[in-house]
Design an enzyme around this catalytic site. Structure first.
Site, PDB file in Angstrom:
ATOM      1  N   THR A  44       0.847  -1.187   0.000  1.00 17.89           N
ATOM      2  CA  THR A  44       0.000   0.000   0.000  1.00 17.89           C
ATOM      3  C   THR A  44       0.886   1.242   0.000  1.00 17.89           C
ATOM      4  OG1 THR A  44      -0.178  -0.151   2.408  1.00 17.89           O
ATOM      5  CG2 THR A  44      -1.962  -1.162   1.119  1.00 17.89           C
ATOM      6  N   VAL A  46       0.851   4.482   2.510  1.00 19.00           N
ATOM      7  CA  VAL A  46       1.366   5.074   3.745  1.00 19.00           C
ATOM      8  C   VAL A  46       2.187   4.044   4.530  1.00 19.00           C
ATOM      9  CG1 VAL A  46       0.763   6.169   5.949  1.00 19.00           C
ATOM     10  CG2 VAL A  46      -0.525   6.742   3.871  1.00 19.00           C
ATOM     11  N   CYS A  47       1.751   2.791   4.508  1.00 17.65           N
ATOM     12  CA  CYS A  47       2.386   1.737   5.308  1.00 17.65           C
ATOM     13  C   CYS A  47       3.891   1.625   5.097  1.00 17.65           C
ATOM     14  CB  CYS A  47       1.707   0.394   5.058  1.00 17.65           C
ATOM     15  SG  CYS A  47      -0.057   0.392   5.456  1.00 17.65           S
ATOM     16  N   PRO A  48       4.391   1.593   3.851  1.00 20.86           N
ATOM     17  CA  PRO A  48       5.843   1.454   3.709  1.00 20.86           C
ATOM     18  C   PRO A  48       6.611   2.659   4.253  1.00 20.86           C
ATOM     19  CG  PRO A  48       4.815   1.731   1.563  1.00 20.86           C
ATOM     20  CD  PRO A  48       3.712   1.553   2.557  1.00 20.86           C
ATOM     21  N   LEU A  51       6.797   1.921   8.081  1.00 20.43           N
ATOM     22  CA  LEU A  51       7.672   0.801   8.415  1.00 20.43           C
ATOM     23  C   LEU A  51       9.126   1.134   8.120  1.00 20.43           C
ATOM     24  CD1 LEU A  51       5.484  -2.207   7.214  1.00 20.43           C
ATOM     25  CD2 LEU A  51       5.687  -1.257   9.506  1.00 20.43           C
TER      26      LEU A  51
END
Length: 187
Positions: A44, A46-48, A51
Site C-alpha cells: 500500500t 502510507v504503510c511502507p 515501516l
C-alpha cells in the site's frame, strides 16, 4: 474500554523475520518491552513510509531493549513477498507478523470488519505484558517513529521512577513532575 494497563491476550502467530518464517507468541514478549505496530496492508502507500521510518530508528529501540512487531492482516507469505520487492521494506529488520484471521487486530480493537484490515494502531507493552501506550489513527494518517520513541522512553522512565510523571514534550533527561498537593494550581 481502554486497553491501558490491561494484560495482552495469549497469542501465537507466524512472522517473516530476517529471511525466515518464525513463530511469535505472548511468551516471547514476557520480560521485555515491545511495540505492536498495526498497519492496514502490505503493498500500500502510507504503510511502507511508516515501516521504513521505524526501520531507520530500529537500532534506537533495540538500545532501549524494545522489540518492534509490525502486524497486518496479510499472511507471513505476503510479508516476505513485500520485503523481497520493496526497497523501503527491505530495510525492515524487525518481525512482520501475519494476522490473516484478524485475531490480533480484534484483540487490540483495531480490526475494520467490513474491510478485513487493521487500523493504524500502536501499542507499547511492558515486560509484564500490560499495555502502557495505546494510540489508534485513521488509516490516512501516518505515524512517526521519533514520537513513538519518546513515548517508549517516557513509559520506561515512569516504570523505573514510581511517583513521577512525564509532562508534555518531555524528552529523556528533562525534568519530570512529582504530583503533590504543592503543585495544584502552580503549573
Amino acid at each position: 474500554m481502554s486497553l491501558i494497563n490491561t494484560e495482552i491476550q495469549p497469542f501465537k502467530a507466524t512472522a517473516f523475520h530476517n529471511g525466515k518464517f518464525v513463530e511469535v507468541s505472548d511468551a516471547d514478549l514476557k520480560g521485555k518491552w515491545s511495540v505492536f505496530f498495526f498497519y492496514p496492508a502490505d503493498f500500500t502507500f502510507v504503510c511502507p513510509t511508516e515501516l521504513e521510518d521505524l526501520a531507520e530508528r530500529y537500532e534506537e529501540f533495540q538500545k532501549l531493549g524494545v522489540q518492534i512487531y509490525g502486524i497486518s492482516t496479510d499472511t507471513h507469505f505476503a510479508h516476505k513477498a513485500w520485503h523481497d520487492t520493496s526497497e523501503a521494506i527491505k530495510k525492515v529488520n524487525y518481525p512482520l507478523v501475519g494476522d490473516p484471521t484478524g485475531r490480533l487486530a480484534r484483540a487490540f480493537g483495531v480490526m475494520i470488519e467490513e474491510e478485513g484490515l487493521a487500523l493504524r494502531g500502536t501499542f507499547v507493552i511492558n515486560p509484564e505484558l500490560k499495555v502502557k501506550v495505546a494510540e489508534v489513527n485513521d488509516n490516512g494518517i501516518g505515524r512517526e517513529a521519533g514520537e513513538l520513541l519518546r513515548k517508549v522512553r517516557a513509559a520506561q522512565y515512569i516504570a523505573a521512577n514510581p511517583g513521577e510523571v512525564c509532562p508534555a514534550k518531555w524528552k529523556e533527561g528533562s525534568a519530570t513532575l512529582k504530583p503533590s498537593l504543592d503543585l495544584v494550581g502552580k503549573i
